[in-house]
Write an enzyme that holds these catalytic residues in place. Structure first.
Site, PDB file in Angstrom:
ATOM      1  N   ASP A  49       6.002  -2.792  -8.309  1.00  0.00           N
ATOM      2  CA  ASP A  49       6.360  -1.667  -7.794  1.00  0.00           C
ATOM      3  C   ASP A  49       7.511  -1.078  -7.501  1.00  0.00           C
ATOM      4  O   ASP A  49       7.586  -0.690  -8.458  1.00  0.00           O
ATOM      5  CB  ASP A  49       5.450  -1.129  -6.412  1.00  0.00           C
ATOM      6  CG  ASP A  49       3.871  -0.737  -6.198  1.00  0.00           C
ATOM      7  OD1 ASP A  49       3.592  -0.293  -6.868  1.00  0.00           O
ATOM      8  OD2 ASP A  49       3.146  -1.117  -5.280  1.00  0.00           O
ATOM      9  N   TYR A  52      -3.746   8.108  -6.454  1.00  0.00           N
ATOM     10  CA  TYR A  52      -2.239   9.008  -4.603  1.00  0.00           C
ATOM     11  C   TYR A  52      -2.936  10.822  -4.944  1.00  0.00           C
ATOM     12  O   TYR A  52      -3.058  10.798  -6.620  1.00  0.00           O
ATOM     13  CB  TYR A  52      -0.737   9.241  -5.650  1.00  0.00           C
ATOM     14  CG  TYR A  52      -0.114   7.731  -4.544  1.00  0.00           C
ATOM     15  CD1 TYR A  52      -1.351   6.377  -4.663  1.00  0.00           C
ATOM     16  CD2 TYR A  52       0.849   7.312  -4.319  1.00  0.00           C
ATOM     17  CE1 TYR A  52      -0.885   5.831  -3.583  1.00  0.00           C
ATOM     18  CE2 TYR A  52       1.472   6.495  -3.923  1.00  0.00           C
ATOM     19  CZ  TYR A  52       0.767   5.328  -3.844  1.00  0.00           C
ATOM     20  OH  TYR A  52       0.628   3.686  -2.842  1.00  0.00           O
TER      21      TYR A  52
END
EC number: 3.2.1.18
Length: 470
Positions: A151, A402
């Protein structure tokens, strides 16, 4: 022929050639002038420069736009005048969601130069909508795509491109160095927020129209992070939410009010039993509504609404149609956190309409697969699991990821209301698809309409693995 005669002869020939060349040049100038006069018609003629010609040369496409500039005016196809996005309109009444964009970036990236990305989101000005995304400083099907499941790295950057286009080095605009980000337009300029740095000392860099205007240092030294979707602008002020602290317990949550890139006010939420991450926010009649991710203990989504003075209210969506992932089967809801399968989560969104709510969620209860929109006419305040409408967007067998909200202001659409829209990230590669060395995603988006819509699946569709994976 004596030497003097030779010199005279050569000189005569050179002079003759020079005269002929001069005549040709004069003729060429006259020809250009006549052609220009015919093309422009008169000095006061204006026209929209919108003719586009595509030529193909050796399998490489060249996109050439020919612009005719005359002596007086060039008329643009769109008025670029700055405005102030009021944000005072209510949400448009809708019956369903119409497909708005699909970039197919993973499919295209198997052969073309396409960025490895995650966390894409969409934001619109009064002139255009753009896709923002966090690159990994690498291209698909390239050696630097290895290990991009991570990330936070110094190679990540917030960039943007026109909506619906695959993000590539040729159509993308650098915005900020960032592994967490947000962006929005106030009608006069783009505000971008990019967070980068070490976990215990990250800094958010605010830019307005590309110029650094402010920074925010991590105040808890526990991975400062922000929305991963658009911030919200109302009457010249823009608003965003940041989180600092544990992802599996109580953390610190702050709302920031920003004008032209400068922070004018901030508050910390008093929410000891709530958890707010990756909030999806939108304006509604001058206030801001945010629906967020509870990564601590809630399988229903927390919300916070606030006015321009940052007076706020907090709660959880009460519906028994649960919006997070993982989550239990639909059943009895709660206006407090539903703790069954409440740990972990995924970024998501909902739109409130009075006591009702449109809930966007994965189709799977336990993995980031599929996507659907559900209309629960009493779900904002009631705890049953009854709903009236379910619209399929991505099939249960296809990967999603997402999702988040964005709106189109009346200044863009010409409507007298705020059009609600949403995007869905379609994650491919690791950690679920272990035949690849990379992690990336494409995206789709939809906008609310008060007319007919389709139930279907719009998956990523790329065939894996790629050449680099073999």
């Amino acid at each position: 022929m004596n030497p003097n005669q030779k010199i005279i002869t050569i000189g005569s020939i050179c002079m003759t050639i020079g005269i002929i060349s001069l005549i040709l040049q004069i003729g060429n100038i006259i020809s250009i002038w006549v052609s220009h006069s015919i093309q422009t018609g008169s000095q006061n003629h204006t026209g929209i420069c919108n003719q586009r010609i595509i030529t193909y040369e050796n399998s490489t496409w060249v996109n050439q736009t020919y612009v005719n500039i005359n002596n007086t005016n060039v008329v643009a196809g769109k008025d670029t005048t700055s405005v102030t996005l009021a944000g005072n309109s209510s949400l448009c009444p809708i019956r369903g969601w119409a497909i708005y964009s699909k970039d197919n970036s993973i499919r295209i990236g198997s052969k073309g130069d396409v960025f490895v990305i995650r966390e894409p989101f969409i934001s619109c000005s009064h002139l255009e909508c753009r896709t923002f995304f966090l690159t990994q400083g690498a291209l698909l099907n390239d050696k630097h795509s290895n290990g991009t499941v991570k990330d936070r790295s110094p190679y990540r950057a917030l960039m943007s491109c026109p909506i619906g286009e695959a993000p590539s080095p040729y159509n993308s605009r650098f915005e900020s160095v960032a592994w967490s980000a947000s962006a929005c337009h106030d009608g006069m300029g783009w505000l971008t927020i990019g967070i980068s740095g070490p976990d215990d000392g990250a800094v958010a860099v605010l830019k307005y129209n590309g110029i650094i205007t402010e920074t925010i240092k991590s105040w808890r030294k526990r991975i400062l992070r922000t929305q991963e979707s658009e911030c919200v602008c109302v009457n010249g002020s823009c608003f965003t939410i940041m989180t600092d602290g544990p992802s599996n317990g109580p953390a610190s949550y702050r709302i920031f009010k920003i004008e032209k890139g400068k922070i004018t006010k901030s508050i910390e939420l008093d929410a000891p039993n709530s958890h707010y991450e990756e909030c999806s926010c939108y304006p509604d009649t001058g206030t801001v509504m945010c629906v967020c991710r509870d990564n601590w203990h809630g399988s229903n989504r927390p919300w916070v609404s606030f006015n321009q003075n940052l007076d706020y209210q907090i709660g959880y969506i009460c519906s028994g149609v649960f919006g997070d992932n993982p989550r239990p089967k639909d059943g009895k809801g709660s206006c407090d956190p539903v703790t069954v399968d409440g740990a972990d989560g995924v970024k998501g969104f909902s739109y409130r309409y009075g006591n009702g709510v449109w809930i966007g969620r994965t189709k799977s209860n336990s993995s980031r697969k599929g996507f659907e929109m559900i209309w629960d006419p009493n779900g904002w305040t009631d705890t049953d699991s009854n709903f009236l409408v379910k619209q399929d967007v991505v099939a249960m067998t296809d990967w999603s990821g997402y999702s988040g909200s964005f709106v189109q202001h009346p200044e863009l659409t010409g409507l007298d209301c705020m059009r609600p829209c949403f995007w869905v990230e379609l994650i491919r590669g690791r950690p679920r698809e272990k035949t690849t060395i990379w992690t990336s995603g494409s995206s789709i988006s939809f906008c609310g309409v008060n007319s007919d819509t389709a139930n279907w699946s719009w998956p990523d569709g790329a065939e894996l693995p790629f050449t680099i994976d073999k």
